[in-house]
Design an enzyme around this catalytic site. Sequence first.
Site, PDB file in Angstrom:
ATOM      1  N   ASN A  54      -0.333  -6.608   2.736  1.00  0.00           N
ATOM      2  CA  ASN A  54       1.118  -6.424   2.642  1.00  0.00           C
ATOM      3  C   ASN A  54       1.393  -4.992   2.161  1.00  0.00           C
ATOM      4  OD1 ASN A  54       3.802  -6.351   1.906  1.00  0.00           O
ATOM      5  ND2 ASN A  54       3.797  -8.320   0.850  1.00  0.00           N
ATOM      6  N   CYS A  80      10.365  -4.861   0.479  1.00  0.00           N
ATOM      7  CA  CYS A  80       9.718  -5.050   1.791  1.00  0.00           C
ATOM      8  C   CYS A  80      10.724  -5.050   2.944  1.00  0.00           C
ATOM      9  CB  CYS A  80       8.921  -6.342   1.802  1.00  0.00           C
ATOM     10  SG  CYS A  80       7.686  -6.401   0.524  1.00  0.00           S
ATOM     11  N   HIS A 107       7.759  -8.837   9.105  1.00  0.00           N
ATOM     12  CA  HIS A 107       7.121  -8.261   7.916  1.00  0.00           C
ATOM     13  C   HIS A 107       5.804  -9.000   7.682  1.00  0.00           C
ATOM     14  CE1 HIS A 107       6.136  -7.018   3.964  1.00  0.00           C
ATOM     15  NE2 HIS A 107       6.595  -8.094   3.349  1.00  0.00           N
TER      16      HIS A 107
END
Length: 315
Positions: free
Chosen positions: A271, A113, A241
């Site tokens: 996500n 990520c 994020h």
Amino acid sequence: MNGIKIKGTGRCVPAKIVTNGDLAKVVETSDEWITSRTGIRHRHHCTEETHESLCLGAAKAALEKAGIAPEDIGACVVATVTAQSIVPSAACLLQRDLGLPHDIPCFDLNAACTGFLFALHTMECLLAASPRKYGLVVGCDTLSRVTNWEDRGTCILFGDGAGACVVEYREGWPSISAELGTHGSSELLSLPGLETGKRGVIAMEGTKVFKFAVEAVPYCMDRVLEKTGMTAADVDFFVFHQANARIIDLVVRKYRIPPEKYYKNIAEYGNTSAASIPLVLSELQDLEKVGPGSRALVVGFGGGLTWGGALVEFA
Ligand code: UT7
């Protein structure tokens, strides 16, 4: 000082929207649990779309927004953990599909990520050594393909998507001052690869990763602010994020960041791993919440474990 600025952004997400209610038919969960624990309401999952088509859609949109022709691109980096083939890489497929020059480096980068931040920093270094001054940075993941559909603790989190930025490098522009970090460990978050002999699925110790995240984000913010000699008040926008809305809420409360200075799109996309940050950047640019001269403090964290922050300006 020399550095990159963002010239244009783009994004591409699959058409199929999967609601929390849809997932409640697959695992024992509820819209109420998912919304209150994560802030996620929908995510997009690939059906007809491929990793390649998402990368291409986002990259084309970013080139158009930047007003830059493919032949002016000096390097292409795709941050991803889910490329449809290891060789050729997603970046090599983009070189072919977009008609990027042959005499430039195009490669994939895996920092889960945090991948987009690692890729932005890498791009700044690459362009410093290139005669061409524009770079293409893409974050794309199709996590629905590597989700464990029997694990309600993770399968509700992930979505597919791609975001891209065309960046410009100039002498005299400030560096993005990236602060990147790594702590190798497969205990908290893992996606097995070839050694298992079969396609792996994501496994995560959610609560422990949550604790890591709420420490990693302020740590990255403080390091970048210290490095750049700025305060939070000097920053026009904070880009996080999108892993869990509660992580973002905790951080903005800690730094007293007003609502007009940060953005959450996790409700819409879930996500999306390496795509998460460029998806935010692209929406911010389209909504004109950022424009030429805007300074965004961008922070990511994730598997590896990896983390990073950077102060990114828009050209
Ligand atoms: O992008 C990479 C980085 N990733 C992250 O940052 C993710 C960070 N972690 C998180 O976002 C959260 O830890 C999760 C959303 C994954 C989980 O939330 P949590 O508040 O940490 O829940 P938990 O795992 O502690 O589970 C609490 C309870 C458990 O039940 P018991 O043992 O208390 O009876 C779970 O079994 O909630 C249960 N549970 C669920 N219930 C309904 C776990 N998942 C679900 C679910 N629906 N989907």
